[in-house]
Design a protein around this motif. Structure first.
Motif, mmCIF file in Angstrom:
data_model
loop_
_atom_site.group_PDB
_atom_site.id
_atom_site.type_symbol
_atom_site.label_atom_id
_atom_site.label_comp_id
_atom_site.label_asym_id
_atom_site.label_seq_id
_atom_site.Cartn_x
_atom_site.Cartn_y
_atom_site.Cartn_z
ATOM 1 N N GLY A 89 -1.421 12.221 9.696
ATOM 2 C CA GLY A 89 -2.815 12.559 9.930
ATOM 3 C C GLY A 89 -3.420 11.586 10.907
ATOM 4 N N LYS A 90 -4.687 11.238 10.697
ATOM 5 C CA LYS A 90 -5.308 10.251 11.567
ATOM 6 C C LYS A 90 -6.077 9.251 10.716
ATOM 7 C CE LYS A 90 -9.847 12.082 12.877
ATOM 8 N NZ LYS A 90 -10.712 12.441 14.034
ATOM 9 N N ALA B 162 0.840 -1.187 0.000
ATOM 10 C CA ALA B 162 0.000 0.000 0.000
ATOM 11 C C ALA B 162 0.867 1.225 0.000
ATOM 12 C CB ALA B 162 -0.907 0.000 1.234
ATOM 13 N N ASN B 163 0.281 2.356 -0.316
ATOM 14 C CA ASN B 163 0.983 3.621 -0.296
ATOM 15 C C ASN B 163 0.384 4.460 0.812
ATOM 16 O OD1 ASN B 163 1.444 6.582 -1.233
ATOM 17 N ND2 ASN B 163 2.828 5.349 -2.499
ATOM 18 N N ALA B 164 1.172 5.371 1.338
ATOM 19 C CA ALA B 164 0.677 6.196 2.432
ATOM 20 C C ALA B 164 -0.508 7.037 1.985
ATOM 21 C CB ALA B 164 1.792 7.096 2.953
ATOM 22 N N LYS B 165 -0.552 7.441 0.716
ATOM 23 C CA LYS B 165 -1.649 8.263 0.235
ATOM 24 C C LYS B 165 -2.949 7.474 0.338
ATOM 25 C CE LYS B 165 1.273 10.841 -3.001
ATOM 26 N NZ LYS B 165 1.497 11.193 -4.414
ATOM 27 N N GLY B 166 -3.933 8.111 0.887
ATOM 28 C CA GLY B 166 -5.240 7.464 0.979
ATOM 29 C C GLY B 166 -5.418 6.642 2.237
ATOM 30 N N THR B 167 -4.339 6.437 3.023
ATOM 31 C CA THR B 167 -4.471 5.634 4.228
ATOM 32 C C THR B 167 -4.845 6.464 5.436
ATOM 33 O OG1 THR B 167 -2.115 5.840 4.726
ATOM 34 C CG2 THR B 167 -2.789 3.979 3.379
ATOM 35 N N ALA B 168 -4.643 7.767 5.378
ATOM 36 C CA ALA B 168 -4.926 8.599 6.538
ATOM 37 C C ALA B 168 -5.311 9.990 6.091
ATOM 38 C CB ALA B 168 -3.703 8.654 7.464
#
Length: 356
Positions: free
Chosen positions: A159-160, A34-40
């Motif tokens: 972020g959260k 997964a990529n960090a984008k879209g996870t938080a």
């Protein structure tokens, strides 16, 4: 909480078997999970509180030890390997006791009472008993974290997010050199407990991911109940792994140049096998950590009967190298294992030298 997998006797056995009895696969780079984008989300007001690397790690370190919880923990690697375990963790004053039940692979139950560890193998009817000073915990910090860890990692607020139904702060630990992986960490917002962890390579690809799929915080579990289960060895053969504390100097080993950020944690002589001759040199284990990642150097006498090939091995975030040491230490074999890039293991191997 077991997030990282430090190099214990079991890990050494796994790597040794892979080198001796299986074809060694060269380390390969695969796309991340997964990529960090879209996870938080990182909306206004959602950003985690500003803290230093040491402050974040201390919060996570404390969260893993001070809360009672029950949960199902899943570990997945970029290559498709998947494993899961059920965890019960209790803190009762100065006592911490934990039960980890493997839900995949061969049946196994591991109990930990502070530094005392017992692993039940029901198929073999064997209980392995050992004492571990370096526990399977993330972050792998001493009681007083070394402030120098900030010299090797930077922290960035992402972020959260929500994991297993809990609000979590998301931060990224970015390595400042190529000797260590980076981490994206989800910590439960109230306690700091790590509920999800991604290990990230230099290209921002996830090489391993760990997360609770289900979690019950402040669970009504009693330390006494787990202690009674741990003590019940009826019908099992008990095998004690007695590691003998020693030192690199006494055993005749030195690192000619330190590997930046990695400090020695322990040096042990491992027990001789049943087929070992009296007085024969035994395998020694030299362990290092930067507070997040651990590296173990297993050094043993070269044995012509086994004579495994030099090689490398990659399992998720864990890399291993095995090679015969150069002259004047060519009578020795090194197995270096750690959740670090292979270049870090190579740096340890190149720096290791015999002093006698």
């Amino acid at each position: 909480m077991t997030v990282q997998m430090p190099i214990s006797a079991r890990a050494f056995a796994l790597v040794f078997a892979a080198f001796c009895f299986a074809q060694i696969a060269a380390a390969q780079t695969r796309p991340g999970l997964a990529n960090a984008k879209g996870t938080a989300s990182a909306q206004a007001g959602d950003a985690p509180p500003p803290m230093s690397v040491v402050e974040w790690l201390q919060r996570m370190h404390t969260g893993a030890r001070q809360r009672n919880y029950i949960g199902t923990f899943v570990v997945s690697a970029a290559g498709g390997d998947l494993s899961s375990a059920r965890i019960w963790h209790v803190r009762d004053g100065d006592l911490q006791i934990e039960r980890i039940e493997a839900l995949s692979g061969p049946p196994r139950s591991t109990f930990r009472r502070n530094h005392h560890v017992m692993t039940f193998l029901p198929e073999a009817k064997v209980v392995k008993v050992e004492k571990r000073e370096n526990l399977d915990l993330f972050p792998n910090l001493p009681d007083k974290p070394d402030s120098s860890i900030g010299d090797f990692y930077d922290v960035r607020a992402v972020g959260k997010d929500r994991v297993a139904g809990f609000d979590a702060d998301v931060v990224q630990l970015v390595p400042l050199d190529g000797l260590r992986f980076g981490y994206r960490i989800w910590s439960e917002r109230r306690s700091g407990l790590v509920v999800k962890l991604q290990t990230v390579d230099a290209e921002s690809r996830v090489v391993e991911q760990s997360a609770f799929s289900e979690l019950q915080l402040d669970a009504p579990i009693k330390a006494q109940a787990l202690a009674q289960m741990m003590a019940n060895t009826s019908g099992y053969r008990v095998e004690k792994l007695e590691l003998e504390r020693t030192s690199a100097q006494d055993e005749g080993w030195v690192l000619k140049a330190p590997v930046a950020g990695f400090k020695p944690r322990s040096f042990y002589r491992r027990p001789a096998g049943s087929d070992s001759k009296a007085g024969q040199d035994r395998t020694v284990q030299w362990t290092f950590s930067d507070g997040l990642a651990s590296v173990s150097l297993f050094i043993e006498r070269y044995d012509e009967k086994r004579a495994p090939r030099d090689g490398v091995l990659t399992i998720g975030a864990t890399n291993a190298i095995r090679r015969r040491l150069p002259e004047p230490a060519s009578d020795w074999w090194l197995t270096a294992v750690g959740e670090v890039p292979q270049q870090t293991l190579n740096a340890f191997a190149q720096s290791l030298a015999r002093t006698r």
